[in-house]
Design an enzyme around this catalytic site. Structure first.
Site, PDB file in Angstrom:
ATOM      1  CB  CYS A 169      -0.760   0.046   1.526  1.00 59.20           C
ATOM      2  SG  CYS A 169      -2.391  -1.588   0.600  1.00 59.20           S
ATOM      3  CG  HIS A 309      -2.716   5.141   5.196  1.00 54.92           C
ATOM      4  ND1 HIS A 309      -1.904   4.420   3.979  1.00 54.92           N
ATOM      5  CD2 HIS A 309      -3.029   3.810   5.739  1.00 54.92           C
ATOM      6  CE1 HIS A 309      -2.172   3.319   3.446  1.00 54.92           C
ATOM      7  NE2 HIS A 309      -2.722   2.576   4.958  1.00 54.92           N
ATOM      8  CD  GLU A 320      -2.143   7.518   8.911  1.00 53.60           C
ATOM      9  OE1 GLU A 320      -1.794   8.955   8.267  1.00 53.60           O
ATOM     10  OE2 GLU A 320      -3.035   7.070   8.501  1.00 53.60           O
ATOM     11  CE  LYS A 341      -6.290   4.856   2.180  1.00 55.31           C
ATOM     12  NZ  LYS A 341      -4.325   5.701   2.576  1.00 55.31           N
ATOM     13  CG  HIS A 346      -6.525   1.483   1.093  1.00 54.42           C
ATOM     14  ND1 HIS A 346      -5.820   1.412   0.343  1.00 54.42           N
ATOM     15  CD2 HIS A 346      -6.537   0.706   2.735  1.00 54.42           C
ATOM     16  CE1 HIS A 346      -4.522   1.451   0.874  1.00 54.42           C
ATOM     17  NE2 HIS A 346      -4.967   0.702   2.029  1.00 54.42           N
ATOM     18  CG  PHE A 405      -0.936  -5.747   5.346  1.00 59.17           C
ATOM     19  CD1 PHE A 405      -1.473  -5.005   6.199  1.00 59.17           C
ATOM     20  CD2 PHE A 405      -1.708  -6.469   4.380  1.00 59.17           C
ATOM     21  CE1 PHE A 405      -2.677  -4.145   6.424  1.00 59.17           C
ATOM     22  CE2 PHE A 405      -3.568  -6.676   4.752  1.00 59.17           C
ATOM     23  CZ  PHE A 405      -3.403  -5.926   5.540  1.00 59.17           C
TER      24      PHE A 405
END
Length: 424
Positions: A169, A309, A320, A341, A346, A405
């Site tokens: 990502c 994010h 975050e 998002k 996403h 990830f």
């Protein structure tokens, strides 16, 4: 050699938004693009909503042979690359092809075509032994991710460095960071860089179902993506793409180009901790932010907006928030933060580039896009997340971040070009 790098063109295909202007209209209005999945029957799945792109390849100018050969994600990338070149105003005939390259990111590459071909070959999973005479002549294109940037290279005539970046990502940030490094070091003069992903397929949906990462707000798609909200319960899967034209600053100025922003700094880190887990203190993302600011020769107080994010999982949002506090100090509480998002979902590897596009447009319009659907504050997320409505705000410097990830954490600093309204 350490040349300064700027972005002078962009192409975007986002959910419910064809092109740059439609994309900004959706974001600035705070509209959400999530709906019940229409590409297949989602009834068997835990999460049944997604943010789909309304895309007509023929209407986008792709020829029948190209449509047959290219995966959907590749089609997105090629169309966005064409837009980026046109938007930049750069005459490619004036560029040495050996000095022009491509850097493209993707997390799942040709997932759409691979799943389609598996269903054909296996008779929808009923046959274990598959006949090779049913194999698509384009299966190589679907199996090899590097075909995606190669298609862009063929489209624009780039004969310089061409690479595929796949860091999950953070791919959409890392691909642009790679392109910036190539121009800075003198390996290229012009780069097409960005990312594309089209992961709304049964197998990808099932994978995220298995780890309970995606939302179950199936009865209310428009409000399903809720970053930083106390009632959030997972992210909304999406598709999309964004590609940029990057060039050396002095060359852009000589030709009178419109400059969206300079890429002042970029850094990425890995937490070496867990495939999907994040440490609560946000240390690795904070380190990436600090390193990117150091490269840009800016301190924390220069940051006017953070494009988060903001996936809409509790683990990410709290990690975050801690990273912003750690890297920006007290200034974190004076800096607007938002997650797009909440509106466009996403799109995995593509989202980092889509968020760069949003950051560039935020600078251009001097407006912070909102975090839609933010109704109930999470006490552990205590920053200014610009809930529900866009906000006019002086923006000279944006930090845009990504988390993926594998523990990947990336940060990029984008600055308004000098001479275009910089602070006195």
């Amino acid at each position: 050699m350490n040349r300064r790098v700027v972005i002078t063109g962009m192409g975007v295909r986002a959910p419910r938004a064809r092109g740059r202007d439609a994309f900004w209209e959706l974001l600035s209005a705070g509209r959400t693009a999530t709906r019940r999945i229409s590409f297949f029957d989602p009834s068997p799945y835990r999460s049944q909503v997604a943010a789909e792109v309304d895309f007509d390849a023929a209407a986008e100018g792709l020829r029948p042979a190209e449509i047959r050969r290219m995966d959907r994600a590749t089609q997105f990338a090629v169309v966005c690359a064409r837009d980026a070149v046109a938007d930049s105003g750069l005459d490619l005939a004036t560029v040495d092809p050996h000095r022009m390259g491509v850097s493209l990111g993707s997390a799942v590459a040709a997932a759409t075509s691979l799943e389609r071909e598996y269903l054909v070959l296996s008779d929808s999973g009923r046959r274990w032994v598959m006949s090779p005479d049913q194999l698509s002549p384009h299966m190589f294109d679907y199996m090899i991710p590097s075909v995606m940037p190669a298609e862009i290279a063929w489209t624009v005539g780039a004969e310089g460095p061409v690479a595929m970046v796949s860091d999950g990502c953070t791919s959409g940030l890392d691909s642009v960071g790679h392109a910036v490094a190539l121009i800075r070091e003198g390996s290229a003069d012009v780069m097409l860089a960005g990312a594309s992903d089209t992961p709304i397929t049964p197998i990808v949906v099932a994978c995220f179902d298995a780890i309970k990462a995606t939302t179950t707000y199936n009865d209310d798609p428009a409000h399903a993506s809720r970053p930083f909200d106390a009632t959030r319960n997972g992210f909304v899967l999406a598709e999309g793409a964004a590609v940029f034209l990057l060039e050396e600053l002095d060359a852009a100025r000589r030709r009178g180009a419109r400059i969206y922003a300079e890429v002042g700094g970029f850094a990425n880190r890995c937490n070496a901790y867990h495939m999907t887990g994040l440490k609560a203190d946000g240390r690795e993302m904070a380190e990436a932010i600090r390193a990117a600011l150091d490269e840009a020769r800016l301190d924390a107080t220069a940051v006017d907006y953070v494009n988060a994010h903001g996936s809409g999982t509790k683990q990410n949002d709290r990690h975050e928030t801690a990273a912003f506090r750690r890297s920006l100090g007290d200034h974190a509480y004076q800096t607007p933060v938002s997650s797009i998002k909440s509106m466009v979902g996403h799109s995995l590897g593509a989202i980092g580039s889509v968020e760069i596009a949003a950051s560039l447009l935020a600078i251009e319009h001097q407006t912070v896009p909102p975090t839609a659907n933010l109704e109930v504050a999470d006490p552990e997320c205590d920053l200014d997340y610009v809930p529900k409505q866009a906000r006019e705000h002086r923006i000279d410097t944006v930090v845009t971040v990504g988390s993926g990830f594998g523990g990947f954490q990336s940060a990029m600093v984008l600055t308004r070009p000098r001479g275009q309204g910089e602070r006195p």
